[in-house]
Scaffold this motif. Structure first.
Motif, mmCIF file in Angstrom:
data_model
loop_
_atom_site.group_PDB
_atom_site.id
_atom_site.type_symbol
_atom_site.label_atom_id
_atom_site.label_comp_id
_atom_site.label_asym_id
_atom_site.label_seq_id
_atom_site.Cartn_x
_atom_site.Cartn_y
_atom_site.Cartn_z
ATOM 1 N N LEU A 587 0.821 -1.209 0.000
ATOM 2 C CA LEU A 587 0.000 0.000 0.000
ATOM 3 C C LEU A 587 0.859 1.266 0.000
ATOM 4 N N CYS A 588 1.990 1.206 0.705
ATOM 5 C CA CYS A 588 2.822 2.396 0.857
ATOM 6 C C CYS A 588 3.801 2.593 -0.300
ATOM 7 N N ALA A 589 3.835 1.642 -1.223
ATOM 8 C CA ALA A 589 4.746 1.774 -2.362
ATOM 9 C C ALA A 589 4.247 2.899 -3.275
ATOM 10 N N GLY A 590 4.961 4.007 -3.284
ATOM 11 C CA GLY A 590 4.586 5.134 -4.141
ATOM 12 C C GLY A 590 3.355 5.873 -3.690
ATOM 13 N N ASP A 591 2.950 5.717 -2.428
ATOM 14 C CA ASP A 591 1.741 6.380 -1.941
ATOM 15 C C ASP A 591 2.044 7.034 -0.598
ATOM 16 N N GLN A 592 2.321 8.337 -0.608
ATOM 17 C CA GLN A 592 2.686 9.035 0.624
ATOM 18 C C GLN A 592 1.497 9.235 1.555
ATOM 19 N N HIS A 593 0.289 9.173 1.006
ATOM 20 C CA HIS A 593 -0.898 9.332 1.852
ATOM 21 C C HIS A 593 -0.957 8.221 2.895
ATOM 22 N N LEU A 595 1.546 6.302 3.853
ATOM 23 C CA LEU A 595 2.709 6.432 4.728
ATOM 24 C C LEU A 595 2.427 7.437 5.844
ATOM 25 N N ALA A 596 1.863 8.572 5.459
ATOM 26 C CA ALA A 596 1.565 9.614 6.449
ATOM 27 C C ALA A 596 0.531 9.126 7.457
ATOM 28 N N GLN A 597 -0.482 8.417 6.948
ATOM 29 C CA GLN A 597 -1.531 7.912 7.830
ATOM 30 C C GLN A 597 -0.961 6.907 8.830
ATOM 31 N N ALA A 598 -0.126 5.977 8.339
ATOM 32 C CA ALA A 598 0.481 4.978 9.224
ATOM 33 C C ALA A 598 1.375 5.642 10.261
ATOM 34 N N GLN A 599 2.114 6.655 9.842
ATOM 35 C CA GLN A 599 2.995 7.365 10.771
ATOM 36 C C GLN A 599 2.181 8.079 11.849
ATOM 37 N N GLU A 600 1.101 8.723 11.450
ATOM 38 C CA GLU A 600 0.251 9.429 12.412
ATOM 39 C C GLU A 600 -0.369 8.470 13.427
ATOM 40 N N LEU A 601 -0.612 7.210 13.000
ATOM 41 C CA LEU A 601 -1.212 6.211 13.886
ATOM 42 C C LEU A 601 -0.180 5.550 14.799
ATOM 43 N N GLY A 602 1.085 5.954 14.687
ATOM 44 C CA GLY A 602 2.106 5.454 15.592
ATOM 45 C C GLY A 602 2.674 4.097 15.244
ATOM 46 N N VAL A 603 2.828 3.795 13.953
ATOM 47 C CA VAL A 603 3.286 2.472 13.545
ATOM 48 C C VAL A 603 4.791 2.280 13.757
ATOM 49 N N MET A 604 5.540 3.364 13.911
ATOM 50 C CA MET A 604 7.001 3.255 13.948
ATOM 51 C C MET A 604 7.484 2.339 15.063
ATOM 52 N N GLY A 605 6.954 2.522 16.260
ATOM 53 C CA GLY A 605 7.383 1.695 17.391
ATOM 54 C C GLY A 605 7.109 0.225 17.167
ATOM 55 N N SER A 606 5.932 -0.088 16.614
ATOM 56 C CA SER A 606 5.578 -1.487 16.335
ATOM 57 C C SER A 606 6.489 -2.081 15.268
ATOM 58 N N GLU A 627 12.484 1.715 6.264
ATOM 59 C CA GLU A 627 13.287 2.444 5.291
ATOM 60 C C GLU A 627 12.433 3.488 4.567
ATOM 61 N N ARG A 628 11.227 3.072 4.157
ATOM 62 C CA ARG A 628 10.340 4.014 3.461
ATOM 63 C C ARG A 628 9.873 5.115 4.410
ATOM 64 N N MET A 629 9.591 4.731 5.654
ATOM 65 C CA MET A 629 9.188 5.735 6.638
ATOM 66 C C MET A 629 10.315 6.738 6.868
ATOM 67 N N GLY A 630 11.556 6.220 6.940
ATOM 68 C CA GLY A 630 12.700 7.107 7.138
ATOM 69 C C GLY A 630 12.841 8.105 6.006
ATOM 70 N N ARG A 631 12.697 7.600 4.768
ATOM 71 C CA ARG A 631 12.792 8.494 3.613
ATOM 72 C C ARG A 631 11.655 9.522 3.631
ATOM 73 N N PHE A 632 10.471 9.045 4.008
ATOM 74 C CA PHE A 632 9.303 9.928 4.048
ATOM 75 C C PHE A 632 9.508 11.025 5.095
ATOM 76 N N ILE A 633 9.996 10.645 6.281
ATOM 77 C CA ILE A 633 10.228 11.633 7.345
ATOM 78 C C ILE A 633 11.311 12.621 6.920
ATOM 79 N N GLU A 634 12.348 12.102 6.259
ATOM 80 C CA GLU A 634 13.425 12.968 5.776
ATOM 81 C C GLU A 634 12.894 13.975 4.761
ATOM 82 N N GLN A 635 12.029 13.492 3.858
ATOM 83 C CA GLN A 635 11.426 14.388 2.869
ATOM 84 C C GLN A 635 10.566 15.446 3.555
#
Length: 702
Positions: A587-593, A595-606, A627-635
């Motif tokens: 789902l997150c391949a090429g879709d920042q929406h 990625l942003a939603q998953a990040q807002e829901l706190g998926v990083m720790g899990s 890795e994708r989350m890291g790139r997204f946060i960096e962007q």
């Protein structure tokens, strides 16, 4: 009404007859299950007398007989498991087994209690016999034989140990003896029972079944080591060279480690066409055929003499290998066509063959009752052993059974589709069933049959779809929409049968779009969130396959799946966390929406926890997402920095502009002040002149 009465009583008699044919209950439940089967057999005379009576059945008693039919079906399923199920499971899950036994006996007692025997036209002897059975059910309610505590504790201790931990040989010896797992046949039967549980789980075994399999492997290794008549060293024996294909890998991509159970013991390569020999060992078909063609009559791994040269396809393992390949982005191995004629042959006695011919004659009869009886008996014979399956097919039963799939008699239809299911276990029979044009008939039963018939139709499609080319045929036959319907509205068993079939069919890329268009994604999302969570494993496994398809990815993404997936990644079982992460990767391949939603829901720790403590595949998926989350946060940070820089630049420009305006205003004010001062100085001499003139005039006047 009379026809309904006759059909109901005939079904009751048929069900108890099927129960009577079940035997060889496992040692762990033998006493209770034998007693239950014996009591149920005593009900047949009552059913026969009610059937033959001309008197009508009171409405309350008729309702109780219908309830009794349902209870007998549950008892039949329970007793079959007691005969064919896993001994290890029955000990470890004793409470679950006993609970189900008590539930079944309570339903039987309740249904029998609702029958008004004094209002039925039955003899006093039969009435007394049934009342005795009822009294025995009441006494047995809530009672259970004492558990072998030592056996249970030994199993739990071994079950909870890590794979590499040393085990006391005395414990293994006690387990092998008490579970009666001292012979190859017993070990093979236990292995097959666990394989059946894997199949029932949708070819996606949970952690408990995997642990039971490892436990059985320890017992099996101990028995083979201790008993020289069962096993011997294979050292020094000449084995054929590798006969299995290699996995093609990209030089820049590390190839995943192949699980040992998926490697052929001869070639040590990933198996394409795994088959089981009579000792219970599994090999790649081409390799074991070369071994046999070289004149060997023993099992390469155990060196035990093979009782038969027949090779039985290991469908469960083949499905697991295909699932593993799909999960790791590897093309599933194509099963090679057989290089030699099949050695499968029946060893039925002449009397058994004669009986099969008689049953086939009844199948050809115009009598619906003869057809129903014959289909039911063939169903049981095909269930019993491989020899029967071969003999029944060779006698020409398959086309006759296919013709009965469209019969209006629901019981005959159920027998026919279940007989085909049992026959399909044999490799050669699969192609015969397909070539007989069975798929449209099976799909018809899947759409319009009774619930049990629909369940068995789904299971038949799963069995047939193990052959790769059959996945295409079944998918093109219109089977996927009714499978989705059964997944949505079926019983728990029906949902699992449908999920298993859909999972296997969707391994073929061309069927994924069909499943998505049939509405499988909303159904799977509902199963993920429904109370009880009994279908979470299956739903996530199918979603993980569909997410790799463009239509599947789009539909899953539009179904608000991200919050559910994040929840599972955080709190699910190891296998479910793995599959949820796999879906989220797509789902997150090429879709920042997303990625942003998953990040807002706190998926990083899990994800960090999954990357450290998950399954091997779960760790890989978590690493990809991190890795994708890291790139997204960096962007995001870069964008924020750019915005801040732009804001600062705008602020500087605004300040400069403000200063310029201030300077301009100051200059304007200074200019205005200078002009005013010059004007005042010009008027001063004029006033002086006026004063001087006035003074002069005054002097003249004076």
């Amino acid at each position: 009404m009379e026809e309904t009465k006759g059909a109901l009583l005939q079904e009751l008699i048929g069900t108890v007859s099927e129960i009577s044919s079940i035997s060889d209950y496992k040692c762990t439940v033998r006493k209770e299950y034998c007693n239950l089967a014996r009591r149920l057999k005593l009900l047949i005379p009552m059913f026969e007398e009610i059937r033959d009576s001309k008197e009508p059945i009171p409405e309350e008693s008729l309702k109780s007989l219908v309830s009794l039919k349902e209870a007998l079906e549950s008892a039949k399923e329970l007793l079959r498991f007691g005969s064919e199920g896993s001994k290890i499971f029955m000990v470890l899950e004793r409470e679950q087994v006993v609970s189900k036994f008590h539930k079944v006996t309570a339903c039987l007692e309740q249904a029998l209690s609702g029958i008004s025997f004094e209002k039925l036209d039955i003899s006093d002897e039969v009435k007394e016999q049934v009342e005795l059975v009822l009294a025995q059910f009441r006494r047995a309610k809530g009672r259970a034989d004492a558990t072998d505590v030592e056996l249970y504790e030994d199993l739990v201790s071994l079950y909870n140990k890590s794979t590499d931990a040393a085990t006391d040989p005395a414990v293994l010896r006690r387990l092998a003896e008490k579970l009666q797992l001292m012979q190859i046949d017993d070990l093979t039967q236990e292995s097959l029972a666990l394989h059946e549980m894997v199949t029932a789980s949708g070819a996606d075994p949970g952690e408990s079944i995997e642990k039971m399999s490892m436990l059985l492997k320890k017992i099996k290794d101990f028995v083979q080591t201790e008993n020289p008549d069962i096993t011997a060293s294979t050292r020094g024996k000449s084995l054929p060279s590798s006969c299995s294909g290699q996995i093609s890998t990209d030089g820049n991509h590390q190839s995943p480690v192949i699980p040992d159970d998926f490697r052929c013991p001869i070639s040590l390569e990933l198996m394409k066409d795994p088959v089981i020999v009579s000792t219970g060992q599994t090999y790649e078909r081409a390799c074991i055929e070369k071994w046999l063609d070289a004149g060997h009559g023993t099992c390469p791994k155990t060196q035990q003499t093979l009782s038969t040269l027949a090779l039985t396809p290991n469908y469960v393992l083949r499905s697991l290998i295909a699932q593993w390949c799909e999960a790791n982005g590897i093309e599933p191995p194509k099963r090679p066509s057989s290089s030699r004629p099949s050695k499968t042959a029946s060893s039925c006695s002449p009397a058994e063959l004669t009986n099969i011919e008689i049953l086939l004659h009844k199948l050809r009869s115009v009598s619906p009752e003869d057809q129903r009886t014959a289909a039911g008996e063939i169903r049981l014979l095909a269930k019993r052993n491989a020899d029967n399956r071969v003999a029944i097919a060779e006698a020409g039963a398959i086309p006759l059974l296919v013709n009965l799939l469209g019969t209006p008699d629901s019981r005959t239809q159920e027998h026919a589709v279940t007989a085909l299911l049992n026959l399909s276990i044999c490799e050669d029979n699969k192609s015969s069933i397909i070539n007989s044009g069975a798929v449209p008939g099976i799909v018809y039963v899947l759409k319009r049959g009774s619930m049990e018939a629909r369940e068995n139709a789904a299971a038949t499609l799963f069995s047939l779809s193990v052959v790769d080319e059959n996945k295409v045929t079944i998918g093109a036959s219109g089977a996927i929409p009714p499978l989705v319907t059964l997944l949505s509205e079926g019983t728990q068993r029906g949902k699992k049968d449908a999920a298993t079939a859909l999972f296997n069919l969707c391994i073929y890329q061309g069927n994924k779009g069909k499943a998505v268009r049939a509405g499988v994604v909303p159904t799977l999302m509902r199963l993920l969130t429904e109370p009880g969570g009994g279908m979470v494993d299956e739903a996530l496994a199918i979603l993980a396959i569909l997410a790799s398809h463009p239509e599947g990815k789009a539909t899953i993404g539009a179904s608000e799946a991200v919050p559910v997936l994040v929840e599972v990644i955080g709190n699910g079982s190891p296998r479910n966390r793995e599959n949820a992460a796999a879906v989220l990767v797509h789902l997150c391949a090429g879709d920042q929406h997303h990625l942003a939603q998953a990040q807002e829901l706190g998926v990083m720790g899990s994800l960090v926890d999954l990357a450290q403590n998950g399954t091997d595949r779960g760790k890989r998926k978590a690493a990809q997402l991190l890795e994708r989350m890291g790139r997204f946060i960096e962007q995001q940070q870069q964008q924020q920095q750019q915005q801040q820089q732009q804001q600062q630049h705008a602020l500087v420009q605004a300040e400069a502009q403000a200063q310029a305006q201030a300077q301009a205003q100051a200059q304007a004010q200074a200019h205005t002040h200078s002009h005013t001062h010059t004007h005042t100085h010009t008027h001063t001499p004029t006033e002086t002149q006026h004063t001087q003139l006035s003074t002069l005039m005054n002097a003249i006047d004076g």
